[in-house]
Write a protein that holds these residues in place. Structure first.
Motif, short mmCIF file in Angstrom:
data_model
loop_
_atom_site.label_atom_id
_atom_site.label_comp_id
_atom_site.label_asym_id
_atom_site.label_seq_id
_atom_site.Cartn_x
_atom_site.Cartn_y
_atom_site.Cartn_z
N GLY A 118 0.82 -1.20 0.00
CA GLY A 118 0.00 0.00 0.00
C GLY A 118 0.86 1.26 0.00
N PHE A 119 1.86 1.31 0.89
CA PHE A 119 2.78 2.45 0.93
C PHE A 119 3.50 2.60 -0.40
N ARG A 120 4.08 1.50 -0.87
CA ARG A 120 4.91 1.56 -2.08
C ARG A 120 4.11 2.05 -3.28
N THR A 121 2.88 1.56 -3.42
CA THR A 121 2.07 1.96 -4.57
C THR A 121 1.76 3.45 -4.54
N VAL A 122 1.41 3.95 -3.37
CA VAL A 122 1.09 5.38 -3.25
C VAL A 122 2.34 6.23 -3.48
N LEU A 123 3.46 5.84 -2.87
CA LEU A 123 4.69 6.62 -2.99
C LEU A 123 5.25 6.59 -4.41
N ASN A 124 4.98 5.52 -5.15
CA ASN A 124 5.44 5.45 -6.54
C ASN A 124 4.56 6.24 -7.49
N ASN A 125 3.32 6.50 -7.09
CA ASN A 125 2.40 7.26 -7.94
C ASN A 125 1.53 8.17 -7.08
N PRO A 126 2.15 9.12 -6.40
CA PRO A 126 1.41 9.96 -5.44
C PRO A 126 0.32 10.82 -6.08
N SER A 127 0.56 11.27 -7.32
CA SER A 127 -0.41 12.18 -7.96
C SER A 127 -1.78 11.54 -8.14
N SER A 128 -1.82 10.20 -8.22
CA SER A 128 -3.11 9.52 -8.39
C SER A 128 -3.96 9.64 -7.13
N HIS A 129 -3.35 10.04 -6.03
CA HIS A 129 -4.09 10.23 -4.78
C HIS A 129 -4.02 11.69 -4.33
N ASN A 130 -3.70 12.58 -5.27
CA ASN A 130 -3.60 14.02 -4.99
C ASN A 130 -2.54 14.33 -3.93
N ILE A 131 -1.50 13.49 -3.88
CA ILE A 131 -0.38 13.72 -2.98
C ILE A 131 0.71 14.44 -3.77
N LYS A 132 1.11 15.62 -3.29
CA LYS A 132 2.14 16.39 -3.98
C LYS A 132 3.52 16.21 -3.35
N GLU A 133 3.54 16.00 -2.03
CA GLU A 133 4.81 15.81 -1.33
C GLU A 133 4.84 14.40 -0.78
N ARG A 134 5.71 13.54 -1.32
CA ARG A 134 5.64 12.12 -0.98
C ARG A 134 6.59 11.69 0.14
N LEU A 135 7.73 12.36 0.32
CA LEU A 135 8.69 11.90 1.31
C LEU A 135 8.99 12.92 2.41
N LYS A 136 8.84 14.18 2.13
CA LYS A 136 9.12 15.21 3.13
C LYS A 136 7.95 15.31 4.10
N PRO A 137 8.21 15.32 5.41
CA PRO A 137 7.10 15.40 6.38
C PRO A 137 6.45 16.77 6.40
N CYS A 138 5.19 16.81 6.75
CA CYS A 138 4.47 18.08 6.86
C CYS A 138 4.90 18.84 8.10
N CYS A 139 5.11 18.13 9.20
CA CYS A 139 5.45 18.76 10.48
C CYS A 139 6.86 18.30 10.89
N PHE A 140 7.75 19.25 11.14
CA PHE A 140 9.12 18.87 11.49
C PHE A 140 9.75 19.95 12.37
N GLY A 141 10.75 19.53 13.15
CA GLY A 141 11.44 20.45 14.05
C GLY A 141 12.32 21.42 13.30
N VAL A 142 12.56 22.58 13.92
CA VAL A 142 13.37 23.61 13.27
C VAL A 142 14.85 23.25 13.29
N SER A 143 15.23 22.26 14.09
CA SER A 143 16.61 21.77 14.10
C SER A 143 16.60 20.31 14.51
N SER A 144 17.75 19.67 14.47
CA SER A 144 17.83 18.24 14.75
C SER A 144 17.46 17.89 16.19
N GLU A 145 17.54 18.85 17.09
CA GLU A 145 17.20 18.55 18.49
C GLU A 145 15.71 18.66 18.77
N TYR A 146 14.95 19.12 17.81
CA TYR A 146 13.50 19.26 17.98
C TYR A 146 12.76 18.39 16.98
#
Length: 352
Positions: free
Chosen positions: A272-300
């Motif tokens: 399921g993951f592999r299929t979506v990540l290989n063809n994200p546009s079919s599910h209206n996914i524009k960003e496939r590997l970068k997280p939406c929420c992330f810390g401002v530095s490596s310690e956060y």
């Protein structure tokens, strides 16, 4: 057979189905959906299926911005909204089962009719750094409720046990200086313990036990950060393939031993993951590997604040077009895309 006889037989079958629907609580619908009203869902595992068991004092799922998409506030889910449990319950035409944590606070009896969730974020089949109970302990907690007659044998035999093993044992192995050469042997021990847990669930009376395949760990943001979220780590994914092959072999053997090919089944999260990540546009996914929420530095990380309660994380503008929420977990949109792919491949054969 002439047309009159065919019509007579079809009419009789229709009448039988209507009678069964009224007498035994069956809903007969197009597309294989034959749903037992008495069916319940019992969930064991980790953050991929945890809907609020993890302690509120812990960072993460109970802190903003978790739950920002649905319902608009944190609910203990490791996502911006719904997680895999919610989608499985949806397919089964059930409400999401209550968490064991809520049972501890005494809930109305009618809340028990959909099952119960024993999963804790950060846990594995073995002990990890999480303070939550590992899978063996989760099953023991469930068994205690059975001993107390909270759930009966009839409840269990008509229900589904879902088991999630999403990789916390492997993260803990690496964090405690586990070696790469020793990884295959450790993978075998994880699958072996998972198998023991599946057998335990069967001994308690479950006739349908579903275990999730391991997702491509090499595609999680914690692994793809090294390439600025451009490509998956093939070494990690090769190890995942070993895990899934061993799991498939083990489940096949279990079914052969009891001469029933439907008791133990695998939900192929990896595919399921592999299929979506290989063809994200079919599910209206524009960003496939970068997280939406992330810390401002490596310690956060996502949800972190400093001593003055100042946010130390960033959130993307549109979680609904991003597959990953944080460094480990999909967004609600990501889970929805995986669910849609799994449904295409025949969830009915696995969950019914």
């Amino acid at each position: 057979m002439n047309s009159h006889k065919q019509l007579f037989i079809l009419s009789c079958l229709s009448l039988v189905l209507v009678l069964l629907s009224g007498q035994f609580g069956l809903q007969v619908e197009a597309g294989h959906h034959i749903h037992h009203r008495s069916k319940k869902l019992f969930v064991f595992g980790d953050s991929y299926v945890d809907t609020g068991n993890t302690n509120k004092s812990k960072p993460g799922s109970w802190k903003e911005p978790y739950g920002i998409t649905s319902p608009g506030k944190p609910t203990g889910r490791f996502s911006d909204g719904r997680v895999l449990t919610d989608f499985i319950a949806k397919y089964l035409r059930l409400r999401t089962p209550i968490t064991h944590r809520l049972w501890d606070y005494t809930v109305p009896k009618h809340s028990l009719k959909y099952g119960m969730n024993f999963a804790y974020g950060g846990t594995g089949v073995f002990d990890t750094s999480s303070s939550g109970p590992n899978m063996t302990a989760q099953i023991d907690i469930f068994n205690q409720l059975v001993q107390e007659n909270v759930y009966t044998l009839s409840d269990i035999t008509n229900s589904i046990a879902y088991v999630s093993v999403a990789g916390n044992d492997y993260n803990y192995y690496l964090a405690t200086n586990g070696s790469l050469p020793g990884f295959p042997s450790f993978i075998a021990s994880v699958v072996n313990q998972t198998t023991i847990n599946l057998i335990h669930l069967q001994s308690l009376g479950f006739k349908r036990i579903v275990v999730g395949a391991l997702q491509p760990l090499g595609c999680l943001p914690q692994a793809t950060a090294q390439t600025s979220f451009q490509s998956c780590n093939s070494t990690f994914n090769d190890l995942v393939t070993l895990h899934n092959n061993l799991l498939n072999r083990s489940v096949t053997k279990l079914n052969q031993e009891i001469n029933d090919h439907n008791t133990f089944t695998i939900l192929d999260i990896f595919d399921g993951f592999r299929t979506v990540l290989n063809n994200p546009s079919s599910h209206n996914i524009k960003e496939r590997l970068k997280p939406c929420c992330f810390g401002v530095s490596s310690e956060y990380n996502c949800g972190s604040v400093d001593e003055n309660n100042v946010k130390k994380y960033l959130v993307c503008e549109n979680p609904e077009s991003t597959f990953f929420w944080d460094e480990l977990h999909p967004t609600q949109a990501g889970w929805n895309a995986v669910y849609n792919e799994l449904e295409k491949r025949g969830l009915y054969k696995i969950l019914y």
